[in-house]
Design a protein around this motif. Structure first.
Motif, PDB file in Angstrom:
ATOM      1  N   ASP A 289      13.465  -3.924  60.701  1.00  0.00           N
ATOM      2  CA  ASP A 289      13.009  -2.938  61.675  1.00  0.00           C
ATOM      3  C   ASP A 289      12.386  -1.808  60.863  1.00  0.00           C
ATOM      4  O   ASP A 289      13.102  -0.952  60.332  1.00  0.00           O
ATOM      5  CB  ASP A 289      14.192  -2.449  62.514  1.00  0.00           C
ATOM      6  N   ASN A 290      11.076  -1.828  60.749  1.00  0.00           N
ATOM      7  CA  ASN A 290      10.400  -0.842  59.907  1.00  0.00           C
ATOM      8  C   ASN A 290      10.556   0.583  60.451  1.00  0.00           C
ATOM      9  O   ASN A 290      10.590   1.543  59.677  1.00  0.00           O
ATOM     10  CB  ASN A 290       8.918  -1.192  59.771  1.00  0.00           C
ATOM     11  N   ALA A 291      10.646   0.712  61.751  1.00  0.00           N
ATOM     12  CA  ALA A 291      10.790   2.050  62.339  1.00  0.00           C
ATOM     13  C   ALA A 291      12.106   2.698  61.927  1.00  0.00           C
ATOM     14  O   ALA A 291      12.198   3.915  61.780  1.00  0.00           O
ATOM     15  CB  ALA A 291      10.697   1.970  63.855  1.00  0.00           C
ATOM     16  N   LYS A 292      13.115   1.852  61.715  1.00  0.00           N
ATOM     17  CA  LYS A 292      14.429   2.365  61.324  1.00  0.00           C
ATOM     18  C   LYS A 292      14.697   2.205  59.834  1.00  0.00           C
ATOM     19  O   LYS A 292      15.766   2.610  59.360  1.00  0.00           O
ATOM     20  CB  LYS A 292      15.523   1.630  62.110  1.00  0.00           C
ATOM     21  N   ASN A 293      13.747   1.612  59.120  1.00  0.00           N
ATOM     22  CA  ASN A 293      13.937   1.366  57.680  1.00  0.00           C
ATOM     23  C   ASN A 293      15.181   0.513  57.427  1.00  0.00           C
ATOM     24  O   ASN A 293      15.980   0.810  56.523  1.00  0.00           O
ATOM     25  CB  ASN A 293      14.020   2.682  56.915  1.00  0.00           C
ATOM     26  N   MET A 294      15.325  -0.552  58.234  1.00  0.00           N
ATOM     27  CA  MET A 294      16.502  -1.406  58.177  1.00  0.00           C
ATOM     28  C   MET A 294      16.110  -2.852  57.885  1.00  0.00           C
ATOM     29  O   MET A 294      15.041  -3.323  58.279  1.00  0.00           O
ATOM     30  CB  MET A 294      17.256  -1.378  59.516  1.00  0.00           C
ATOM     31  N   LEU A 295      17.010  -3.550  57.213  1.00  0.00           N
ATOM     32  CA  LEU A 295      16.875  -4.975  56.937  1.00  0.00           C
ATOM     33  C   LEU A 295      18.153  -5.645  57.428  1.00  0.00           C
ATOM     34  O   LEU A 295      19.250  -5.075  57.289  1.00  0.00           O
ATOM     35  CB  LEU A 295      16.701  -5.216  55.443  1.00  0.00           C
ATOM     36  N   TYR A 296      18.011  -6.864  57.980  1.00  0.00           N
ATOM     37  CA  TYR A 296      19.170  -7.569  58.538  1.00  0.00           C
ATOM     38  C   TYR A 296      19.205  -9.002  58.031  1.00  0.00           C
ATOM     39  O   TYR A 296      18.192  -9.581  57.643  1.00  0.00           O
ATOM     40  CB  TYR A 296      19.087  -7.597  60.069  1.00  0.00           C
ATOM     41  N   LEU A 297      20.408  -9.580  58.075  1.00  0.00           N
ATOM     42  CA  LEU A 297      20.570 -11.004  57.816  1.00  0.00           C
ATOM     43  C   LEU A 297      21.600 -11.534  58.805  1.00  0.00           C
ATOM     44  O   LEU A 297      22.786 -11.219  58.697  1.00  0.00           O
ATOM     45  CB  LEU A 297      21.019 -11.277  56.377  1.00  0.00           C
ATOM     46  N   GLN A 298      21.130 -12.312  59.772  1.00  0.00           N
ATOM     47  CA  GLN A 298      22.014 -12.970  60.716  1.00  0.00           C
ATOM     48  C   GLN A 298      22.452 -14.295  60.101  1.00  0.00           C
ATOM     49  O   GLN A 298      21.606 -15.127  59.763  1.00  0.00           O
ATOM     50  CB  GLN A 298      21.315 -13.208  62.055  1.00  0.00           C
ATOM     51  N   MET A 299      23.757 -14.474  59.962  1.00  0.00           N
ATOM     52  CA  MET A 299      24.293 -15.668  59.322  1.00  0.00           C
ATOM     53  C   MET A 299      25.159 -16.422  60.320  1.00  0.00           C
ATOM     54  O   MET A 299      26.191 -15.902  60.770  1.00  0.00           O
ATOM     55  CB  MET A 299      25.113 -15.283  58.085  1.00  0.00           C
ATOM     56  N   ASN A 300      24.737 -17.616  60.659  1.00  0.00           N
ATOM     57  CA  ASN A 300      25.474 -18.468  61.591  1.00  0.00           C
ATOM     58  C   ASN A 300      25.949 -19.731  60.885  1.00  0.00           C
ATOM     59  O   ASN A 300      25.462 -20.065  59.800  1.00  0.00           O
ATOM     60  CB  ASN A 300      24.589 -18.849  62.775  1.00  0.00           C
ATOM     61  N   SER A 301      26.881 -20.430  61.519  1.00  0.00           N
ATOM     62  CA  SER A 301      27.406 -21.688  60.964  1.00  0.00           C
ATOM     63  C   SER A 301      27.774 -21.524  59.497  1.00  0.00           C
ATOM     64  O   SER A 301      27.402 -22.352  58.647  1.00  0.00           O
ATOM     65  CB  SER A 301      26.376 -22.811  61.133  1.00  0.00           C
ATOM     66  N   LEU A 302      28.502 -20.501  59.190  1.00  0.00           N
ATOM     67  CA  LEU A 302      28.845 -20.199  57.801  1.00  0.00           C
ATOM     68  C   LEU A 302      29.720 -21.272  57.191  1.00  0.00           C
ATOM     69  O   LEU A 302      30.562 -21.889  57.876  1.00  0.00           O
ATOM     70  CB  LEU A 302      29.528 -18.835  57.719  1.00  0.00           C
TER      71      LEU A 302
END
Length: 125
Positions: A72-85
């Motif tokens: 989310d460039n507007a919030k200066n955020m990076l995410y990693l959604q991790m499923n089926s770990l």
């Protein structure tokens, strides 16, 4: 002063999900490629996923179909959604930035210029 702060790690059972977040401050990175790299005990730090400034994403074969990187460039955020770990996903996960304008995502850790302190993800069998 640039700071990257990861959050969202923890202990989860195999098959579960976690969402990692990385908050960037000190500069905006909207024109930079960003990535998540991980390091398991006794192993080299390895690429998990990366995202270009325009949103194109790349994932390691080992996580493809299970992990999704986003930003989310507007919030200066990076995410990693991790499923089926899986237990083999257990590692410290690092947020990183390549400080080259409009640069490509690369998988080599030496290409990244800024790093967070890491967040532990532990997956139990």
């Amino acid at each position: 002063q640039v700071q990257l702060v990861e959050s969202g790690g923890g202990l989860v059972q195999a098959g579960g999900s976690l969402r990692l977040s990385c908050a960037a401050s000190g500069r905006t990175f909207s024109s930079r490629a960003m990535g998540w790299l991980r390091q398991a005990p006794g192993k080299e730090r390895e690429f998990a996923g990366g995202i270009k400034f325009g949103g194109s994403t790349f994932h390691a074969d080992s996580v493809k179909g299970r992990f999704t990187i986003s930003r989310d460039n507007a919030k200066n955020m990076l995410y990693l959604q991790m499923n089926s770990l899986k237990p083999e996903d257990t590692a410290v996960y690092y947020c990183a930035v390549k400080d080259r304008p409009f640069g490509e995502v690369t998988r080599d850790r030496v290409d990244y210029d800024y790093w967070g302190q890491g967040t532990q993800v532990t997956v139990s069998a």
